[in-house]
Scaffold this active site. Sequence first.
Site, PDB file in Angstrom:
ATOM      1  N   ASP A  39       0.825  -1.202   0.000  1.00 52.59           N
ATOM      2  CA  ASP A  39       0.000   0.000   0.000  1.00 52.59           C
ATOM      3  C   ASP A  39       0.865   1.259   0.000  1.00 52.59           C
ATOM      4  OD1 ASP A  39      -2.341   1.435   0.049  1.00 52.59           O
ATOM      5  OD2 ASP A  39      -2.619   1.275   2.218  1.00 52.59           O
ATOM      6  N   ASN A  87     -10.969  -2.340  -6.765  1.00 54.73           N
ATOM      7  CA  ASN A  87     -10.174  -1.341  -7.479  1.00 54.73           C
ATOM      8  C   ASN A  87     -10.787  -0.915  -8.804  1.00 54.73           C
ATOM      9  OD1 ASN A  87      -6.920  -2.619  -6.400  1.00 54.73           O
ATOM     10  ND2 ASN A  87      -8.236  -1.057  -5.487  1.00 54.73           N
TER      11      ASN A  87
END
Length: 259
Positions: A39, A87
Amino acid sequence: MSVDMAVMPFQEKSTRFHPAQLARLDRSRIPRHIAIIPDGNRRWAKKRLSSANEGHREGADILMEVVKAAKELNVKGITFFCFSTENWTRPAEEIMALMVLFSSYLTEHCEEMVQNGIKLETIGELNSLPPFLRQTIHDTKMATQECDKIRLILALNYGARNELCRAFKAMLQDYDRKHFSKDDINEETISRYLDTHDWQDPELLIRTSGELRISNFLLWQISYTEIYISPVLWPDFSPQHLLEAILDYQERDRRLGGN
């Protein structure tokens, strides 16, 4: 049946770690399978006033270095959460740039993977990915199928709840076909229907950028996984940070629910 990811003695002289660092490691407690949520790409880019795509490119650059460092430490499998089922809500331009990046990255690093004994595997619903990316994934898997040093498992269009839904549907189909009875259903049965059925569950989960979330990643598989949160944004993550995570893991008392 899970693929054997047994810990082996350290290999040739390290190119990434000092002998004193390796001396701190308990060679019998190297996590055989590590899962990583890489991340922080977009925040890394924002701090540098560049585009999200630039952050993703920088993040991709460090991935192979981390895999090779993991191999050097005798980790046998490493799973990266690259693109989630959620996503798809991102801007279309960013999504397409990611798909192109995944494809070009695998193409550019395929020979390097073969030379380093890195076998490509995937989890997730690949059918929703663009045809050009699916072809690249297929070609890379074929090229690396004989590699046996470490497994690089990319989670693409993956979500743990989606995985469980697909697993239960497949189980119901087999139940209707009388492949098993209700009495046969146990944890091992369910595990056989998951995307990860070929590998043992990860012993260590690393999440970068300081976020304290699992984000729908390997919910079944990480029941007893040790979680390590790194404050480092993924593009700045290094083999040294990987070593720190493993050393932290080795300091923990893994009772797996026992006393």
